[in-house]
Design a protein around this motif. Sequence first.
Motif, short mmCIF file in Angstrom:
data_model
loop_
_atom_site.label_atom_id
_atom_site.label_comp_id
_atom_site.label_asym_id
_atom_site.label_seq_id
_atom_site.Cartn_x
_atom_site.Cartn_y
_atom_site.Cartn_z
N VAL A 48 47.93 48.86 40.56
CA VAL A 48 48.32 49.44 41.85
C VAL A 48 49.35 48.56 42.56
CG1 VAL A 48 47.49 50.14 44.11
CG2 VAL A 48 46.13 50.64 42.10
N ASP A 49 49.20 47.24 42.44
CA ASP A 49 50.12 46.33 43.14
C ASP A 49 51.45 46.14 42.40
OD1 ASP A 49 49.49 44.73 40.99
OD2 ASP A 49 48.63 43.10 42.17
N GLY A 50 51.67 46.89 41.32
CA GLY A 50 52.91 46.79 40.57
C GLY A 50 52.82 45.86 39.37
N GLY A 51 51.74 45.14 39.23
CA GLY A 51 51.55 44.26 38.08
C GLY A 51 51.23 45.06 36.83
N VAL A 52 51.18 44.35 35.72
CA VAL A 52 50.88 44.98 34.43
C VAL A 52 49.90 44.09 33.68
CG1 VAL A 52 51.84 45.73 32.22
CG2 VAL A 52 53.18 46.00 34.29
#
Length: 73
Positions: A9-13
């Motif tokens: 959700v925070d853009g991390g992977v």
Amino acid sequence: MLSTSVGLVDGGVVLTGGLERSTPEWVADHAVAGTVLLPGTAFVEMAVRAGDEVGCGTVEDLTLRAPSRSPDP
């Protein structure tokens, strides 16, 4: 080795995968003093794969502090 990626959700992977002594075959060939270790090239391959997933095309530096044992058969 890294076969699945999940976007956060925070853009991390998060990348995950599996490793066995027989896959890829060359893993079992890297033995030191009778212990099969994960070759440094495997860490580079995983770093490059992770970079490709997030749009980073270069590994500038990779430091391995200790060897990693290969999974038991």
